[in-house]
Design a protein around this motif. Structure first.
Motif, short mmCIF file in Angstrom:
data_model
loop_
_atom_site.label_atom_id
_atom_site.label_comp_id
_atom_site.label_asym_id
_atom_site.label_seq_id
_atom_site.Cartn_x
_atom_site.Cartn_y
_atom_site.Cartn_z
N VAL A 175 0.64 -1.06 0.24
CA VAL A 175 -0.25 -0.12 -0.39
C VAL A 175 1.08 1.14 -0.63
CG1 VAL A 175 -1.35 1.16 1.04
CG2 VAL A 175 -1.69 -1.42 1.47
N SER A 176 0.91 2.30 -0.97
CA SER A 176 1.88 3.85 -0.76
C SER A 176 1.00 4.04 -0.29
CB SER A 176 1.04 3.84 -2.20
OG SER A 176 0.81 3.27 -3.35
N ILE A 177 0.30 4.57 0.90
CA ILE A 177 -0.09 5.39 1.94
C ILE A 177 -1.39 5.12 2.54
CG2 ILE A 177 -1.20 7.12 0.62
CD1 ILE A 177 -0.52 9.30 2.53
N VAL A 178 -1.06 4.78 4.21
CA VAL A 178 -2.44 4.61 5.06
C VAL A 178 -2.30 5.64 5.45
CG1 VAL A 178 -2.69 3.00 6.96
CG2 VAL A 178 -0.65 2.37 4.67
N VAL A 179 -3.45 6.27 5.73
CA VAL A 179 -4.07 7.74 6.45
C VAL A 179 -4.90 7.15 7.60
CG1 VAL A 179 -5.45 9.71 5.76
CG2 VAL A 179 -4.10 8.68 3.93
N PHE A 180 -4.51 7.41 8.60
CA PHE A 180 -4.85 7.50 9.92
C PHE A 180 -5.76 8.40 9.95
CE2 PHE A 180 -0.88 5.05 10.57
CZ PHE A 180 -1.35 3.68 10.06
N SER A 181 -7.00 8.58 10.35
CA SER A 181 -8.04 9.28 10.62
C SER A 181 -8.22 9.55 12.04
CB SER A 181 -9.51 9.07 10.49
OG SER A 181 -9.49 9.06 8.67
N VAL A 182 -6.63 10.92 12.27
CA VAL A 182 -7.28 10.25 14.06
C VAL A 182 -7.64 12.58 14.22
CG1 VAL A 182 -5.69 10.17 16.18
CG2 VAL A 182 -5.91 9.07 14.69
N ASP A 183 -8.30 13.35 14.99
CA ASP A 183 -7.68 14.44 14.99
C ASP A 183 -7.74 15.09 16.56
OD1 ASP A 183 -9.84 14.79 13.09
OD2 ASP A 183 -11.19 13.51 14.84
N SER A 184 -7.21 14.92 17.14
CA SER A 184 -6.71 14.50 18.53
C SER A 184 -5.34 14.68 18.97
CB SER A 184 -7.51 14.90 19.87
OG SER A 184 -6.89 15.51 21.08
N TYR A 185 -4.72 15.07 19.90
CA TYR A 185 -3.72 13.95 20.35
C TYR A 185 -3.57 13.41 21.97
CZ TYR A 185 -3.04 18.73 22.58
OH TYR A 185 -3.20 19.88 22.91
N PHE A 186 -4.53 14.03 23.01
CA PHE A 186 -5.34 13.40 24.09
C PHE A 186 -6.32 13.07 24.29
CE2 PHE A 186 -6.54 17.84 24.14
CZ PHE A 186 -7.53 17.85 24.75
N LYS A 187 -6.84 12.34 25.01
CA LYS A 187 -7.33 11.02 25.33
C LYS A 187 -8.61 12.35 25.16
CE LYS A 187 -9.83 7.76 29.00
NZ LYS A 187 -9.81 6.23 27.34
N GLU A 188 -9.62 12.84 26.19
CA GLU A 188 -11.05 13.24 26.71
C GLU A 188 -11.23 13.98 24.96
OE1 GLU A 188 -8.15 13.00 30.95
OE2 GLU A 188 -7.86 14.23 28.69
N GLU A 189 -9.98 14.89 24.34
CA GLU A 189 -10.70 15.26 23.18
C GLU A 189 -11.15 14.44 22.45
OE1 GLU A 189 -8.99 19.79 21.42
OE2 GLU A 189 -7.91 18.35 20.85
N TYR A 190 -10.11 13.89 22.20
CA TYR A 190 -9.95 12.11 20.56
C TYR A 190 -11.45 12.24 21.02
CZ TYR A 190 -9.58 8.12 18.13
OH TYR A 190 -10.20 6.81 17.25
N GLU A 191 -11.82 11.13 22.29
CA GLU A 191 -12.73 10.38 22.54
C GLU A 191 -14.29 11.42 22.54
OE1 GLU A 191 -12.23 8.10 26.27
OE2 GLU A 191 -10.64 7.00 25.20
N LYS A 192 -14.11 12.67 23.09
CA LYS A 192 -15.47 13.60 22.60
C LYS A 192 -15.73 13.28 21.18
CE LYS A 192 -16.66 18.14 22.83
NZ LYS A 192 -16.04 19.69 23.96
N LEU A 193 -14.50 13.35 19.91
CA LEU A 193 -15.15 13.59 18.76
C LEU A 193 -15.07 12.28 18.15
CD1 LEU A 193 -12.13 16.50 18.02
CD2 LEU A 193 -14.30 16.86 18.24
N ARG A 194 -14.59 11.08 18.72
CA ARG A 194 -14.45 9.93 18.04
C ARG A 194 -15.22 8.84 18.79
NH1 ARG A 194 -12.04 9.41 12.23
NH2 ARG A 194 -11.58 11.78 11.99
N LYS A 195 -16.53 9.11 18.47
CA LYS A 195 -17.55 8.74 19.35
C LYS A 195 -17.47 6.82 19.44
CE LYS A 195 -20.58 12.66 20.76
NZ LYS A 195 -21.62 12.91 21.32
#
Length: 362
Positions: free
Chosen positions: A194-214
């Motif tokens: 695979v040429s490129i794998v894109v990881f869809s992640v919007d934050s760098y800390f738990k609280e914010e990430y889990e608020k967005l990626r429910k």
């Protein structure tokens, strides 16, 4: 040759900021005997705009005898849609192994309850998938993305799908939320070049990430991504694959600098982009945009059951242009429905195209 290495890309805020050694690239392209002279001239004349970070990274990871064909593809990808040049097949084909997703995010159409119904949910049949890949190869399609409305790793035969695609495209991309990215799947992705794998992640800390990626757990996703990158870095045969963190900035609370700083030591590139208003495409206010949409000359999406669509902003297929389970992709590409959309777009009649008139991107 001066090339981009992963460590050189860590502070990039967007692709295309570093240019590889142009003279050597020009020298390699000039010696290629497989391209028409006019195509070689196109690449060389536009080398500054054709070769950015993404292209330079690809050149570093692939043999020189593939450079010319790849850069011609990148030239066509960047210029042909702008010039409304219709190639014999989509330059970029996007297939969704599944429309199902295991998490819910406020920036995504998966939060639209009218979409998360049985009629829109399903898994692509492996035989249909192989037929689509065969057609793409037969028509010299150069780029394939596996993802769209759902999470591709949920498909039980995703590893088989990847293996079937190996070495058939200049660019093979996988987009994933990384929640299901275990060690076995990491090896399958990397072994398929695979040429490129894109990881869809919007934050760098738990609280914010889990608020967005429910529905997702930050620690698990972080572990999965780090393990994937460690496996990639430990095996020379996996070196063709690059990694990217890509997030959506929904509010001022999401800070770009610490986001980049956190992820830059793990992946090859990091991007935090502004949102596309597609969590309810059909309820958006009309945008006053009549400029033709380049996607109509660039790509085609194929949903899990075969429905073909010009874009995923229209995630419920109001603009469906064909059915790949019954028709050939090439026939759909040149078909009456696709051409009607192109004609309306060229005539500045975007207001007659629903939900195009609600889209602010193109």
């Amino acid at each position: 040759m001066t090339v981009i290495k992963p460590k050189d890309t860590q502070n990039l805020k967007y692709l295309g900021e570093i240019i590889a050694d142009k003279e050597e690239i020009v020298s390699v392209i000039s010696k290629d005997n497989h391209l028409e002279p006019e195509n070689i001239d196109k690449i060389i004349t536009n080398i500054d705009s054709v070769v950015g970070h993404q292209e330079a990274s690809w050149l570093q990871r692939n043999p020189e005898n593939q450079w010319a064909g790849y850069l011609l593809f990148r030239y066509k990808f960047k210029y042909d849609p702008r010039q409304r040049i219709l190639n014999k097949f989509p330059l970029h084909l996007l297939l969704e192994p599944t429309s199902i997703c295991n998490i819910s995010c406020p920036m995504c159409f998966q939060v639209d309850t009218s979409f998360r119904k049985k009629e829109y949910m399903g898994m692509m049949d492996i035989d249909l998938f192989k037929s689509l890949i065969d057609q793409a190869v037969e028509n010299e399609c150069m780029a394939l993305t596996l993802a769209s409305r759902g999470e591709p790793l949920l498909h039980k035969q995703f590893g088989d799908m990847l293996a079937y695609c190996k070495d058939k495209f200049y660019e093979l991309k996988v987009i994933t939320n990384a929640t299901k990215l275990n060690e076995e799947m990491a090896h399958k992705i990397l072994a398929s070049a695979v040429s490129i794998v894109v990881f869809s992640v919007d934050s760098y800390f738990k609280e914010e990430y889990e608020k967005l990626r429910k529905g997702a757990k930050f620690e698990e996703v972080l572990t999965n991504i780090k393990r994937f990158c460690e496996i990639r870095n430990s095996n020379e045969s996996y070196s063709k694959t690059t990694t990217r963190i890509s997030g959506v900035k929904l509010s001022d609370e999401q800070k770009k600098d610490p986001y980049y700083e956190f992820w830059k030591g793990t992946v090859d590139s990091v991007l935090l982009k502004e949102p596309t208003y597609r969590w309810d495409s059909y309820g958006n206010e009309k945008f006053k945009l009549e400029k033709p949409c380049g996607l109509l000359w660039e790509r085609m999406y194929v949903w899990y059951e075969g429905t073909c669509n010009p874009c995923d902003f229209d995630y419920k297929s109001s603009l469906a242009v064909g059915d790949a389970s019954k028709e050939k992709l090439k026939d759909i590409w040149f078909g009456e429905k696709y051409n009607k959309l192109r004609k309306l777009s060229l005539e500045g009649k975007r207001s007659e195209m629903y939900p195009c008139r609600m889209c602010h991107l193109y």
